[in-house]
Design an enzyme around this catalytic site. Structure first.
Site, mmCIF file in Angstrom:
data_model
loop_
_atom_site.group_PDB
_atom_site.id
_atom_site.type_symbol
_atom_site.label_atom_id
_atom_site.label_comp_id
_atom_site.label_asym_id
_atom_site.label_seq_id
_atom_site.Cartn_x
_atom_site.Cartn_y
_atom_site.Cartn_z
ATOM 1 N N HIS A 140 141.298 -43.066 20.005
ATOM 2 C CA HIS A 140 141.187 -42.196 21.180
ATOM 3 C C HIS A 140 139.783 -42.064 21.761
ATOM 4 O O HIS A 140 139.624 -41.854 22.963
ATOM 5 C CB HIS A 140 141.657 -40.774 20.829
ATOM 6 C CG HIS A 140 143.144 -40.619 20.741
ATOM 7 N ND1 HIS A 140 143.953 -40.631 21.846
ATOM 8 C CD2 HIS A 140 143.970 -40.433 19.675
ATOM 9 C CE1 HIS A 140 145.224 -40.461 21.473
ATOM 10 N NE2 HIS A 140 145.257 -40.340 20.149
ATOM 11 N N GLU A 183 149.005 -42.538 24.315
ATOM 12 C CA GLU A 183 149.321 -43.109 23.000
ATOM 13 C C GLU A 183 149.818 -44.555 23.057
ATOM 14 O O GLU A 183 149.476 -45.360 22.198
ATOM 15 C CB GLU A 183 150.363 -42.249 22.275
ATOM 16 C CG GLU A 183 149.871 -40.856 21.878
ATOM 17 C CD GLU A 183 148.778 -40.837 20.807
ATOM 18 O OE1 GLU A 183 148.426 -41.900 20.265
ATOM 19 O OE2 GLU A 183 148.261 -39.736 20.530
HETATM 20 CO CO CO Z 1 146.971 -39.824 19.038
#
Ligand code: CO
Ligand code: PHE
Length: 296
Positions: A140, A183
């Site tokens: 991320h 995601e």
């Molecule tokens: Co995540």
């Protein structure tokens, strides 16, 4: 010195695996990582970087290097934070495990990205049912250096706080958006389809599956289509949605979602694997890379 933070994981019960939530914000206990913890980071980092050349968005790989995330040791949040704060005003905060939804939204709305402090064990290198340090940090954090993507994450958090006032259906729709972009998103670049979703970037199997397997659908980004599409958390995705740019994400999500939530309440949800006549489908030509059928 603070007490050692807890490692909060799911619970095994007679009903199966149950998620456990925690709200504590903690200091990264960097000096307590064991040699094994660092070795797990090194192994996963090397494996993914090798796999992701030509698969991940080039900007992701470049930024990961520029941030000084390397294979040698688990990065220190403090060091990454200096760069993040300067570039986009974001900061990483340490957490012990999964956060309740509203707490998570509030952190994002305030440009705080929660990172699980602990890393998976060598026995479970390939699959975990919850985020750990490798997923959160490796997957991320690099794109939080991109101003447009960083703004999208903040807007998402603000939208999530608002969505709480609209009820569980609105929240489910918003969660699907996060799932299929942050995601499991793909991006269409000049060089071909590339990965930007963190759930893929931190997974060996899915990094290959999402681009190389003929099984999943790859469909052009469509906000309301995504908000109606259900997803599975325990298998590779049956469908990936493809954006043209991070700006597209920002622009598509800028409008007020209240009328969209209202409209979608009357629409059925869609199964994860379905293709609609209106979908812009990407397909692999004979050894020619990816093309968008809708454009020809
Ligand atoms: Co995540
Ligand atoms: N525009 C959305 C709203 O009105 C907020 C949002 C922004 C949601 C970005 C998701 C992503 O609630």
């Amino acid at each position: 010195m603070n007490a050692q933070p807890r490692r909060v994981e799911h619970l095994q019960t007679d009903k199966g695996s149950v998620p456990v939530y925690t709200t504590a914000v903690i200091e990264q206990p960097w000096s307590t990582y064991s040699a094994t913890d660092h070795a797990v980071w090194t192994q996963l980092f090397r494996r993914q970087r090798e796999l992701l050349v030509g698969r991940a968005d080039e900007e992701f790989l470049r930024t990961q290097d520029a941030m000084g995330m390397g294979e040698d040791r688990i990065p220190k949040f403090d060091e990454l934070n200096r760069m993040l704060r300067a570039r986009t005003g974001w900061e990483l905060i340490g957490v012990e495990g999964l956060l309740p939804e509203l707490t998570f939204f509030e952190h994002l709305a305030n440009k705080r990205f929660p990172v699980t402090w602990w890393i998976r064990t060598p026995e479970r290198l390939d699959y975990l049912s919850e985020p750990d340090l490798f997923h959160d940090l490796f997957g991320h954090v690099p794109l939080l250096m991109n101003p447009v993507f960083a703004d999208y994450m903040q807007a998402y958090g603000q939208g999530g706080v608002r969505a709480h006032g609209f009820g569980p259906e609105a929240l489910a729709q918003l969660t699907r958006l996060y799932w299929y972009t942050v995601e499991f998103g793909l991006i269409n670049t000049a060089a071909g389809l590339r990965i930007y979703g963190a759930g893929i970037l931190s997974s060996k199997g899915e990094s290959i599956h999402c681009l190389d397997s003929p099984a999943p659908n790859r469909i052009g980004f469509d906000l309301e289509r995504i908000m109606r599409t259900r997803y599975r958390i325990d298998t590779y995705q049956k469908t990936y949605f493809v954006i043209d740019s991070y700006q597209q994400l920002m622009d598509a999500t800028r409008p007020d979602f209240a009328p969209i939530y209202a409209r979608l309440t009357n629409e059925p949800t869609l199964p994860a694997g379905e293709v609609l006549a209106t979908d812009r489908v990407f397909s692999r030509g004979s050894g020619e890379g990816w093309s968008n059928d809708g454009d020809v």
